[in-house]
Motif scaffolding. Structure first.
Motif, PDB file in Angstrom:
ATOM      1  N   CYS A  63       0.833  -1.214   0.000  1.00  0.00           N
ATOM      2  CA  CYS A  63       0.000   0.000   0.000  1.00  0.00           C
ATOM      3  C   CYS A  63       0.862   1.256   0.000  1.00  0.00           C
ATOM      4  N   HIS A  66       2.808   1.459  -3.634  1.00  0.00           N
ATOM      5  CA  HIS A  66       2.178   1.096  -4.907  1.00  0.00           C
ATOM      6  C   HIS A  66       2.074   2.238  -5.912  1.00  0.00           C
ATOM      7  N   CYS A  78      -8.369   5.656 -13.498  1.00  0.00           N
ATOM      8  CA  CYS A  78      -8.488   4.311 -14.074  1.00  0.00           C
ATOM      9  C   CYS A  78      -9.252   4.317 -15.394  1.00  0.00           C
ATOM     10  N   ILE A 115       2.928  -6.782  -6.817  1.00  0.00           N
ATOM     11  CA  ILE A 115       1.709  -6.044  -7.152  1.00  0.00           C
ATOM     12  C   ILE A 115       1.299  -6.340  -8.598  1.00  0.00           C
ATOM     13  N   SER A 116       2.260  -6.273  -9.491  1.00  0.00           N
ATOM     14  CA  SER A 116       1.981  -6.483 -10.915  1.00  0.00           C
ATOM     15  C   SER A 116       1.474  -7.891 -11.206  1.00  0.00           C
ATOM     16  N   ASN A 118       0.234 -10.019  -8.981  1.00  0.00           N
ATOM     17  CA  ASN A 118      -0.944 -10.303  -8.153  1.00  0.00           C
ATOM     18  C   ASN A 118      -1.038 -11.790  -7.783  1.00  0.00           C
ATOM     19  N   ARG A 124      -3.332  -9.745  -3.544  1.00  0.00           N
ATOM     20  CA  ARG A 124      -4.763  -9.753  -3.869  1.00  0.00           C
ATOM     21  C   ARG A 124      -5.551  -8.911  -2.864  1.00  0.00           C
ATOM     22  N   HIS A 127      -4.925  -5.225  -3.679  1.00  0.00           N
ATOM     23  CA  HIS A 127      -5.703  -4.745  -4.828  1.00  0.00           C
ATOM     24  C   HIS A 127      -7.160  -4.493  -4.447  1.00  0.00           C
ATOM     25  N   ASP A 130      -7.211  -1.296  -2.297  1.00  0.00           N
ATOM     26  CA  ASP A 130      -6.880  -0.124  -3.111  1.00  0.00           C
ATOM     27  C   ASP A 130      -8.111   0.363  -3.872  1.00  0.00           C
ATOM     28  N   LYS A 131      -8.818  -0.557  -4.488  1.00  0.00           N
ATOM     29  CA  LYS A 131     -10.012  -0.183  -5.249  1.00  0.00           C
ATOM     30  C   LYS A 131     -11.109   0.318  -4.309  1.00  0.00           C
ATOM     31  N   GLY A 158     -13.740  -2.414  -8.496  1.00  0.00           N
ATOM     32  CA  GLY A 158     -13.133  -3.233  -7.451  1.00  0.00           C
ATOM     33  C   GLY A 158     -13.937  -4.452  -7.042  1.00  0.00           C
ATOM     34  N   GLN A 161     -11.976  -7.723  -7.677  1.00  0.00           N
ATOM     35  CA  GLN A 161     -10.858  -7.875  -6.749  1.00  0.00           C
ATOM     36  C   GLN A 161     -11.360  -8.266  -5.357  1.00  0.00           C
TER      37      GLN A 161
END
Length: 188
Positions: A63, A66, A78, A115-116, A118, A124, A127, A130-131, A158, A161
């Motif tokens: 977090c 990121h 986004c 992160i990329s 996942n 997970r 993500h 975050d959303k 989100g 996710q």
């Protein structure tokens, strides 16, 4: 780490305080990238009891770092972010990591890769949080700050996710209901 490297890195991080996001705060100003990252860390910390099997400190580190690339690229919402924007941010993250001594560099690159890709439960959860943090922030801001397309995003962003864990799935549904309530209040 020598003083120059440390101060250069701190200066780069300061840009996250200056770079604003598309989101608005409840007081009617744009949120900074740093504010989003900070509150996302708090959100992760609050998940300790819900996810005792996960390394919450790791989630908090994901977090924290990121959006570091946005110190260079700025924030792209986004719904506007394309392949070229993702590549620019990826290159910025690589260059930022390379600023640091090897052990820090490798640790940052490891977080960016996690992160990329996942591929870990911690990534997970990151993500999903975050959303959801972005949706929560929109719910706290006046509906008048939302773009027309964000009414639908508030209900869907989100969701996939959040499906990875029963708790985040339930929480996402609660946040969705908060969005519906906010939109209904705004109509009256």
């Amino acid at each position: 780490m020598n003083e120059s490297i440390l101060l250069d890195f701190m200066s780069l991080c300061e840009r996250l305080k200056c770079n604003t996001r598309h989101s608005w705060t409840s007081t009617g100003r744009h949120e900074s990238v740093a504010e989003h990252s900070w509150r996302l860390c708090v959100f992760a910390w609050l998940m300790k009891e819900q996810f005792p099997e996960l390394d919450i400190e790791r989630v908090m580190m994901l977090c924290l770092f990121h959006d570091l690339g946005e110190a260079v690229t700025g924030d792209v919402p986004c719904f506007e972010k394309g392949e070229e924007d993702c590549l620019k941010e990826e290159n910025a993250l690589e260059a930022i990591a390379e600023m640091l001594p090897e052990t820090y560099c490798q640790e940052l690159k490891g977080m960016f890769k996690e992160i990329s890709e996942n591929c870990t439960p911690e990534a997970r959860l990151f993500h999903a949080l975050d959303k959801m943090e972005a949706v929560i922030q929109h719910n706290e801001a006046p509906v008048s700050t939302w773009l027309p397309l964000e009414h639908e995003l508030q209900l869907t962003y989100g969701t996939s996710q959040a499906e990875d864990f029963p708790f985040t799935k339930s929480l996402r549904e609660r946040i969705r209901q908060d969005s519906l309530n906010k939109m209904a209040e705004e109509k009256h």
